[in-house]
Each structure stands twice: as structure tokens, then as C-alpha cells.
Design a protein around this motif. Structure first.
Motif, short mmCIF file in Angstrom:
data_model
loop_
_atom_site.label_atom_id
_atom_site.label_comp_id
_atom_site.label_asym_id
_atom_site.label_seq_id
_atom_site.Cartn_x
_atom_site.Cartn_y
_atom_site.Cartn_z
N CYS A 169 48.96 71.72 50.38
CA CYS A 169 49.70 71.43 51.81
C CYS A 169 48.62 71.72 52.83
O CYS A 169 48.42 71.13 53.75
CB CYS A 169 51.10 72.11 52.08
N VAL A 170 47.92 72.75 52.56
CA VAL A 170 46.95 73.03 53.56
C VAL A 170 45.85 72.15 53.50
O VAL A 170 45.11 71.65 54.54
CB VAL A 170 46.40 74.69 53.20
N ASN A 171 45.38 71.80 52.07
CA ASN A 171 44.40 70.68 52.05
C ASN A 171 44.81 69.35 52.57
O ASN A 171 43.86 68.82 53.16
CB ASN A 171 44.12 70.52 50.55
N GLU A 172 46.05 69.06 52.41
CA GLU A 172 46.41 67.69 53.05
C GLU A 172 46.50 67.74 54.52
O GLU A 172 45.88 66.83 55.38
CB GLU A 172 47.95 67.56 52.56
N LEU A 173 46.63 69.08 55.23
CA LEU A 173 46.76 69.12 56.58
C LEU A 173 45.16 69.21 57.00
O LEU A 173 44.94 68.46 58.00
CB LEU A 173 47.19 70.65 57.06
#
Length: 179
Positions: A169-173
Motif C-alpha cells: 500500500c505504501v508503494n502504491e501510495l
């Protein structure tokens, strides 16, 4: 994208108090918003913010531009300091003295506070572009300050699964923010 912030950070790392002052002016509101989202108290947020900037000044040499953005580094210091405050003995003793009204549950549909806090940082527009699962994970771990263990219990999933999903999720953000 300008290298001016990198130059400012480099000057601060070299000991320039003027550069540190500019760093404070540039980042204090955003970092204070992150801290407040965790501690939910203006006075405490201000106190933790001062501690954060002392850590930034004292540990500026540990920041490496090749490892990521300065804001991300400072944001992690802020979030960790806020969580450390919540875990501190002083905070727990302070909670013992609060009335029962302080602990009233907030309805699940009351997301305005998170939206106001993150909107002031300009993050909410990117967070809202993520999948609902990622929004929930980022809210729990980042904005509400849950540990992975507590977050896993809240979501009723294994801790390792939460860590993996959080990382994705952090990478997606990051990808959404980079668009």
C-alpha cells in the motif's frame, strides 16, 4: 523537480542554523498535522513537534538523499515520536486522570477528522485514490498509530500479512503521488 530542497537539507547537515530555520518553516505544519493525528491533543502535538525538530537537527547527518525524500524521513521521525509519546508512562498516567467522557467511542462513519488532518497535508487526495483495503491499512498504521500487532488484531489477519499489505500500500501510495 528542483534540487533546491536537497541543497537546503545539505546546508542544514553542514550546521547552518538559517537552513534549519527554513526547514522548520517549510515542514512544521505538515509534521504537526501527522503528530496531531496520532496524539489528538494540540499542546502535546506542539511539544512532540519541538522534540521532532531537535531530533531532525541532531540527527540530520543520518539522512541520506539517496535513501528517499527528506519529507518521508522527517515524517517517520514525527510519527514514531508521536507513537512513542502514546506509549510513554507519563501519557498512560495522564489517561488515568481523565474522565470517562474522554473515552467515548467515535462512530465508524466519523472520518471527518482524518480527512481534515490529511487534507491539510495534501495527502488525502492521494490516499483516496487507493483501494479501500489500503485506505484502511494506512489509516490504522499511519494515522491512528497502531502497531502492526494491534493492527493485525483489529483487521483479524496475521501480522505478517498486514506488514506485506502495508508495504504494498505504501508503494502504491508512492506511485500515486509520483503521477
Amino acid at each position: 523537480m528542483s534540487n533546491q530542497p536537497d541543497l537546503l537539507i545539505l546546508k542544514m547537515q553542514e550546521g547552518s542554523e538559517m537552513a534549519f530555520s527554513r526547514v522548520y518553516e517549510r515542514y512544521n505544519e505538515a509534521l504537526r498535522g501527522i503528530i496531531f493525528a496520532v496524539v489528538k491533543d494540540d499542546a502535546v502535538a506542539e511539544e512532540v513537534l519541538q522534540d521532532v525538530f531537535m531530533k531532525i537537527w541532531n540527527n540530520s547527518s543520518s539522512y541520506d538523499v539517496k535513501q528517499g525524500r527528506f519529507f518521508t524521513w522527517a515524517l517517520n521521525i514525527s510519527r514514531n515520536a508521536a507513537i512513542d509519546h502514546l506509549r510513554s508512562k507519563a501519557h498512560k498516567n495522564n489517561l488515568k486522570n481523565l474522565s470517562r467522557d474522554y473515552f467515548v467511542n467515535i462512530p465508524e462513519d466519523a472520518t471527518d477528522e482524518m480527512e481534515v488532518q490529511t487534507d491539510s497535508l495534501g495527502i488525502m487526495k492521494w490516499v483516496n485514490k487507493l483501494k479501500p483495503t489500503c485506505i484502511k491499512i494506512i489509516d490504522l498504521i499511519f494515522f491512528k498509530g497502531f502497531t502492526f500487532k494491534d493492527g493485525a488484531a483489529e483487521l483479524n489477519i496475521p501480522e505478517g500479512t498486514l506488514k506485506t499489505r502495508h508495504r504494498k500500500c505504501v508503494n502504491e501510495l508512492r506511485n500515486v503521488m509520483g503521477e
